[in-house]
Design a protein around this motif. Sequence first.
Motif, PDB file in Angstrom:
ATOM      1  N   GLN A  92       0.658  -1.207   0.072  1.00 33.37           N
ATOM      2  CA  GLN A  92      -0.093  -0.313  -0.148  1.00 33.37           C
ATOM      3  C   GLN A  92       0.839   1.319  -0.111  1.00 33.37           C
ATOM      4  O   GLN A  92       0.267   2.300  -0.228  1.00 33.37           O
ATOM      5  CB  GLN A  92      -1.019   0.028   1.194  1.00 33.37           C
ATOM      6  N   ALA A 103      -1.388  -4.819  -6.844  1.00 34.06           N
ATOM      7  CA  ALA A 103      -2.436  -4.584  -5.657  1.00 34.06           C
ATOM      8  C   ALA A 103      -3.858  -5.171  -6.016  1.00 34.06           C
ATOM      9  O   ALA A 103      -4.680  -5.471  -5.315  1.00 34.06           O
ATOM     10  CB  ALA A 103      -2.458  -3.196  -5.622  1.00 34.06           C
ATOM     11  N   ARG A 104      -4.105  -4.953  -7.323  1.00 28.67           N
ATOM     12  CA  ARG A 104      -5.813  -5.470  -7.784  1.00 28.67           C
ATOM     13  C   ARG A 104      -5.805  -7.105  -7.780  1.00 28.67           C
ATOM     14  O   ARG A 104      -6.799  -7.494  -7.196  1.00 28.67           O
ATOM     15  CB  ARG A 104      -5.916  -4.940  -9.256  1.00 28.67           C
ATOM     16  N   ALA A 107      -6.077  -7.623  -4.219  1.00 29.21           N
ATOM     17  CA  ALA A 107      -7.376  -7.315  -3.700  1.00 29.21           C
ATOM     18  C   ALA A 107      -8.419  -8.546  -4.114  1.00 29.21           C
ATOM     19  O   ALA A 107      -9.474  -8.939  -3.252  1.00 29.21           O
ATOM     20  CB  ALA A 107      -7.816  -6.166  -4.148  1.00 29.21           C
ATOM     21  N   GLN A 110      -8.233 -11.604  -1.729  1.00 32.80           N
ATOM     22  CA  GLN A 110      -8.513 -11.448  -0.821  1.00 32.80           C
ATOM     23  C   GLN A 110     -10.128 -11.488  -0.711  1.00 32.80           C
ATOM     24  O   GLN A 110     -10.745 -11.918   0.120  1.00 32.80           O
ATOM     25  CB  GLN A 110      -8.163  -9.870  -0.304  1.00 32.80           C
ATOM     26  N   SER A 111     -10.710 -10.802  -1.821  1.00 29.80           N
ATOM     27  CA  SER A 111     -12.041 -10.772  -1.915  1.00 29.80           C
ATOM     28  C   SER A 111     -12.803 -12.276  -1.964  1.00 29.80           C
ATOM     29  O   SER A 111     -13.642 -12.690  -1.594  1.00 29.80           O
ATOM     30  CB  SER A 111     -12.584 -10.134  -3.212  1.00 29.80           C
ATOM     31  N   TYR A 116      -9.505 -10.629   4.871  1.00 34.88           N
ATOM     32  CA  TYR A 116      -9.292  -9.111   5.021  1.00 34.88           C
ATOM     33  C   TYR A 116      -8.361  -8.604   6.266  1.00 34.88           C
ATOM     34  O   TYR A 116      -8.739  -7.538   6.940  1.00 34.88           O
ATOM     35  CB  TYR A 116     -10.567  -8.346   4.998  1.00 34.88           C
TER      36      TYR A 116
END
Length: 163
Positions: A92, A103-104, A107, A110-111, A116
């Motif tokens: 970050q 990063a995408r 993410a 994580q989703s 999280y």
Amino acid sequence: MGDYAKALGGKLRAIRQQQGLSLHGVEQKSGGRWKAVVVGSYERGDRAVTVQKLAELADFYGVPVAELLPEGRIPSGSEPATKIVINLERLQQLPADKVGPLARYAAAIQSQRGDYNGKVLSIRAEDLRSLAIIYDMSPGELTDQLIEWGVLPPEARPGGQVG
């Protein structure tokens, strides 16, 4: 019990630890519904868990039952998988133009996992290969780049070479 029970237990333990719960914490949070000794025996693969109990545990942890099931192939142990742990806090701090794809991707993982915790993210070697394609690098080159950025520890190099 065998390898499958141990792999299932490993998934149960990973989900519990991801949620910051000790075995005793599970017992407390569940109001005694899940005894620490029972959950521990499931995690070690010492005790068989029924489909019903597995579904109830998944509900307790707030995850889909499929998240608790091991992958189709049980690792043989003869080939230790290199654990790739991305430092999300460091990620970050880096410029988006450099780390945007990573990063995408992180993410999205994580989703997908419902993970999280925000500090670290474990990914598989296949994920690293996919990211290497996105970055137009070899997996080794990408690993070196991620180490240079501080997103991966130096021991993430194959063979643990620090270098």
